[in-house]
Design a protein around this motif. Sequence first.
Motif, short mmCIF file in Angstrom:
data_model
loop_
_atom_site.label_atom_id
_atom_site.label_comp_id
_atom_site.label_asym_id
_atom_site.label_seq_id
_atom_site.Cartn_x
_atom_site.Cartn_y
_atom_site.Cartn_z
N GLY A 167 3.52 6.36 1.23
CA GLY A 167 3.38 7.81 1.22
C GLY A 167 2.10 8.20 0.50
O GLY A 167 1.39 7.35 -0.05
N GLY A 168 1.80 9.49 0.51
CA GLY A 168 0.65 9.99 -0.25
C GLY A 168 -0.68 9.62 0.37
O GLY A 168 -0.87 9.72 1.58
N TYR A 169 -1.60 9.17 -0.48
CA TYR A 169 -2.98 8.87 -0.07
C TYR A 169 -3.11 7.35 0.02
O TYR A 169 -2.83 6.64 -0.94
N VAL A 170 -3.52 6.88 1.19
CA VAL A 170 -3.42 5.44 1.46
C VAL A 170 -4.73 4.88 2.01
O VAL A 170 -5.30 5.44 2.95
N ALA A 171 -5.20 3.79 1.40
CA ALA A 171 -6.40 3.12 1.91
C ALA A 171 -6.00 1.87 2.68
O ALA A 171 -5.05 1.18 2.29
N TRP A 172 -6.68 1.61 3.75
CA TRP A 172 -6.55 0.32 4.44
C TRP A 172 -7.86 -0.42 4.15
O TRP A 172 -8.92 0.00 4.60
N ARG A 173 -7.74 -1.46 3.30
CA ARG A 173 -8.92 -2.26 2.94
C ARG A 173 -9.19 -3.25 4.06
O ARG A 173 -8.30 -4.05 4.39
N MET A 174 -10.41 -3.20 4.60
CA MET A 174 -10.69 -4.01 5.79
C MET A 174 -10.55 -5.51 5.54
O MET A 174 -10.14 -6.24 6.42
N GLY A 175 -10.85 -5.97 4.32
CA GLY A 175 -10.79 -7.40 4.02
C GLY A 175 -11.95 -8.14 4.67
O GLY A 175 -12.70 -7.56 5.47
N ASP A 176 -12.12 -9.42 4.29
CA ASP A 176 -13.18 -10.17 4.97
C ASP A 176 -12.74 -11.55 5.44
O ASP A 176 -13.54 -12.31 5.96
N GLU A 190 -0.08 8.89 -5.23
CA GLU A 190 1.20 9.40 -4.72
C GLU A 190 1.00 10.81 -4.18
O GLU A 190 0.10 11.53 -4.64
N ALA A 191 1.88 11.25 -3.29
CA ALA A 191 1.81 12.63 -2.79
C ALA A 191 1.91 13.62 -3.95
O ALA A 191 1.25 14.66 -3.96
N SER A 192 2.71 13.26 -4.97
CA SER A 192 2.94 14.19 -6.09
C SER A 192 1.69 14.36 -6.97
O SER A 192 1.62 15.27 -7.77
N HIS A 193 0.71 13.47 -6.81
CA HIS A 193 -0.53 13.58 -7.57
C HIS A 193 -1.25 14.89 -7.25
O HIS A 193 -1.92 15.48 -8.10
N TRP A 194 -1.13 15.33 -5.99
CA TRP A 194 -1.85 16.54 -5.55
C TRP A 194 -0.85 17.41 -4.80
O TRP A 194 -0.88 17.51 -3.57
N PRO A 195 0.05 18.04 -5.55
CA PRO A 195 1.19 18.71 -4.90
C PRO A 195 0.79 19.90 -4.04
O PRO A 195 1.55 20.34 -3.19
N ASP A 196 -0.41 20.40 -4.22
CA ASP A 196 -0.88 21.57 -3.48
C ASP A 196 -1.36 21.24 -2.07
O ASP A 196 -1.60 22.14 -1.27
#
Length: 353
Positions: A167-176, A190-196
Amino acid sequence: MSDKVYRASTTAPVNIAVVKYWGKRDAKLNLPTNSSLSVTLSQADLRTLTTASCSASFPASEGDSLLLNGEPSDISGARTQACLRELRSRRAALEAADPSLPKLSTYPLRLVSENNFPTAAGLASSAAGFAALVRAIANLYELPASPSELSLIARQGSGSACRSLFGGYVAWRMGDKADGTDSMADQVAEASHWPDMRALVLVVSAAKKGVSSSSGMQQTVATSGLFRERIATVVPENMAIMEKAIAEKDFEKFAEVTMRDSNSFHATCADTYPPIFYMNDVSRAAIRAVEAINEKAGRTVAAYTFDAGPNAVIYYQEKDTEAVVGTFYHVLQGADIGGWKSADIKGLKPTIS
Ligand code: PMV
């Protein structure tokens, strides 16, 4: 033979990227040419619900099956098969270690999935779909897998699916690594980090998209010069600024990178030969409307982004609901554009119906 039916259900939400995944360096393993970052939307509005079941009593001749929105769906494709193979082999390893476990890995699987939004219309249905499929089967098989490990499997179904396991803010690290074992998702906040934070989804068209993301990516990687610049410098810069903007809850920066990255992605599509156009006139009208809203507010209160289809997702903050949602509602009220759908990342639905 036991006729016991084992069953597990789960839901997975849609995610909408603010730094886009576009391009594969390995099409078989779904390894990307760049990292990406997304916001996972509320399950209340956009989600896939999947139930996985298996039993020794299911006829082996039926094989595995998937019912998607009530219709039989083909799961013989390489991507779905890769997910099923990975999940079965993890279950088989558990069964080998503990012979008292039922041999679920040998039973046919029945999968039933439902989306509460249009499939394949550029609303990331494959992301929610593969995330739900992988987690439902992992639950059925009682695999002790973390969301990151499941993201490695879901990625093989649909790249963007790896981000829907968080949930929330998610990165997909491309890897090598060539085998893809380091190409997975992690949670940035987390989504709750930026509730607005809110997202408004403007369904411009619920029709299936013209060029699939896989063939669009293939064509872009093969023929766009602009794309080389995008993966070499544009995306790495956008990832760094975006992560900082999220950490600092800096909406103006978040919005600028979101819009620039969407523009950059669609520019590489237009730069392919022949060109690919995912946006249409209504999409471009939505861009102009966001610009007008920001100009009127005297600061950036709204950001648009478009995936591989014409539908707009508008990010904004709750405190600016009137300026953003109110204006969109009034501007487009009565226009024949197929209707609105809205979602946020917290479960509160802006009421616009
Ligand atoms: O996961 P795929 O193969 O459907 O590709 C999705 C690509 C975009 O939605 C356009 C961008 C993204 O990062 O989600």
